[in-house]
Design an enzyme around this catalytic site. Structure first.
Site, PDB file in Angstrom:
ATOM      1  N   HIS A 149      49.987  45.053  28.881  1.00  0.00           N
ATOM      2  CA  HIS A 149      49.584  43.884  28.290  1.00  0.00           C
ATOM      3  C   HIS A 149      48.548  44.039  27.950  1.00  0.00           C
ATOM      4  O   HIS A 149      48.382  43.697  26.875  1.00  0.00           O
ATOM      5  CB  HIS A 149      49.931  43.325  29.392  1.00  0.00           C
ATOM      6  N   LEU A 173      43.916  32.272   8.002  1.00  0.00           N
ATOM      7  CA  LEU A 173      45.080  32.248   8.466  1.00  0.00           C
ATOM      8  C   LEU A 173      45.610  31.227   9.490  1.00  0.00           C
ATOM      9  O   LEU A 173      44.631  30.931  10.602  1.00  0.00           O
ATOM     10  CB  LEU A 173      45.229  33.833   9.341  1.00  0.00           C
ATOM     11  N   ASP A 181      56.689  43.615  21.646  1.00  0.00           N
ATOM     12  CA  ASP A 181      57.549  44.479  22.472  1.00  0.00           C
ATOM     13  C   ASP A 181      57.236  45.983  22.670  1.00  0.00           C
ATOM     14  O   ASP A 181      56.549  46.421  21.943  1.00  0.00           O
ATOM     15  CB  ASP A 181      59.149  44.665  22.012  1.00  0.00           C
TER      16      ASP A 181
END
Length: 242
Positions: free
Chosen positions: A36, A130, A19
């Site tokens: 963004h 991962l 966020d």
């Protein structure tokens, strides 16, 4: 002190609510999409750092079912950023042993984006260093509703008895059915709510809320949060140990 220098178990699965991208850009007088894009760039350093901190599963909240309420310009821009990320990172993720998957409803996404998502999932399916999961058009309530529909269909089809419905049966129908529950959920930007994220899966997760906006969230801060996690005693409803 680095997490690896402390006795204890690192969180195997870390989920992050990324966020603050828009605010990061607004604070600098820039368009929200600049934030963004910078946030997408930040993902790379966190993905690179995660295995060294003992993290095997990393789940990132990129776009919620509620984010469609944003301006058309911002939504289109975000979808473009997602597509570019997949295209630019595919080779690197594959080479570094990262398996990339997506959760959330795909039917509302652009067909080309859906194809890119499926392609990189297939390309990285054999990787195990991962497990990176990105939530796009994801909402915890929506996920539970979809799982309930699947349960109802199985009962109607006669393949599942109503009395056989238990926690395991529901969990097996979630988007995350092949992932362990998160041990640690992190939210950046100073907000202290979970925003419909992994509602079922995070029932016993530890939470960390940081004021840092996502584009400024560094591997060093992730390391510090993991270190604090290791020092916690997780009881899962049990009593404090002697």
């Amino acid at each position: 002190m680095a997490a690896k220098d402390i006795t204890g178990s690192a969180p195997a699965h870390v989920a992050i609510i990324m966020d603050g991208n828009g605010r990061w850009a607004t604070n600098r007088g820039w368009p929200r999409l600049v934030g963004h894009r910078r946030g997408a760039e930040r993902v790379r350093s966190i993905v690179e750092a995660a295995p060294g901190l003992g993290i095997r599963y990393l789940t990132l909240y990129a776009f919620s079912t509620e984010n469609w309420k944003r301006s058309t310009e911002e939504v289109i821009g975000l979808m473009t950023i997602f597509a570019r990320y997949i295209q630019s990172e595919a080779e690197r993720l594959s080479a570094e042993g990262v398996r990339l998957r997506f959760i959330g409803g795909r039917e509302r996404l652009d067909k080309k984006l859906q194809k890119l998502m499926a392609g990189i999932e297939e390309r990285t399916a054999g990787n195990d260093r991962l497990h990176l999961t990105v939530a796009i058009n994801y909402g915890g309530r929506d996920e539970l509703v979809r799982a309930a529909r699947n349960l109802a269909k199985d009962v109607a089809d006669g393949t599942l008895a109503p009395e056989a419905i238990d926690e395991a049966a529901l969990a097996a129908r979630l988007d995350t059915h092949d992932l362990p529950d998160p041990d640690l959920v992190i939210r950046t930007s100073g907000e202290t709510r979970i925003s419909n994220y992994l509602l079922w899966q995070s029932a016993y997760a530890e939470y960390e809320f940081t004021d840092t906006l996502w584009p400024d969230f560094t591997p060093a801060e992730l390391d510090a949060i993991v270190t604090r996690f290791i020092r916690r005693e997780r009881r899962f409803g049990g009593a404090l140990s002697a």
